[in-house]
Design a protein around this motif. Structure first.
Motif: not given
Length: 198
Positions: A66-74, A110-113, A155-158, A164-168
């Motif tokens: 989700i590029s417009f949501g919270d900043n998520d780092v794997l 989740n860098a936002n929270y 939290e707001t968008y729980a 929110d961040l997916t990978f294979t």
């Protein structure tokens, strides 16, 4: 003679239990789908999974975020590999080769929270919730899919849709965490009984 028969019977029971556990793993892995089908429902701890290396080269591929949501780092072993604000689908990272059976330590921040979530059961997370949805053999390629939920209840968008961040990634085996513990317990029981017999 009685003790030998008892020991063989016990060994047979342990072997059957281990085989049943692995059969259960296969059934669980084949029964799951992408995207997460139960949006809004937190994954039960009993369905949480960890991932282990198969012994080959592991390549992680960014699938969706989700590029417009919270900043998520794997993170993998503490090193950032994907960021949902900057990566695009198809980006890859070669993680290298690990011995078969090595537990792979992925976390998502989740860098936002300021929350950091671990794979596996909620016991490893501050909110007690499962934050990683794991699916084996996706998309029919033998790769494993992981989708993360970046927020927690309140939290707001729980929304607990685990996208929110997916990978294979390749050359890994997902294993339900409770089964891992059960197998370890069976192994310990077998060793204990073997020592007692001596």
């Amino acid at each position: 003679m009685k003790s030998q028969k008892y020991t063989k019977s016990l060994q047979g029971s342990i072997a059957i239990a281990i085989c049943a556990s692995f059969a259960g793993l296969t059934a669980m892995a084949q029964g799951t789908i992408v995207p997460y089908p139960d949006i809004g429902t937190i994954i039960p701890n009993a369905d949480a999974q960890l991932v282990y290396a198969n012994g080959g080269d592991i390549v992680a591929t960014y699938y969706h975020g989700i590029s417009f949501g919270d900043n998520d780092v794997l993170y993998f072993n503490g090193t950032p590999i994907f960021n949902n604000w900057y990566n695009t689908p198809g980006d890859t990272v070669d993680l290298g080769t690990f011995a078969a059976g090595t537990l792979l330590n992925f976390t998502m921040e989740n860098a936002n929270y300021g929350n950091t979530w671990n794979m596996g059961s909620g016991t490893g997370n501050s909110d007690g919730n499962v934050h990683a949805y794991v699916v084996d053999n996706f998309p029919s390629s033998g790769n494993t899919f992981v989708g993360w939920e970046d927020e927690t209840t309140g939290e707001t968008y729980a929304d607990f849709n685990y996208n929110d961040l997916t990978f294979t990634f390749s050359n890994v085996t997902p294993v339900p965490e409770p089964t891992t513990l059960a197998l370890a317990g069976l192994g310990g029981l077998g060793l204990l009984l073997f020592r007692r017999r001596k």
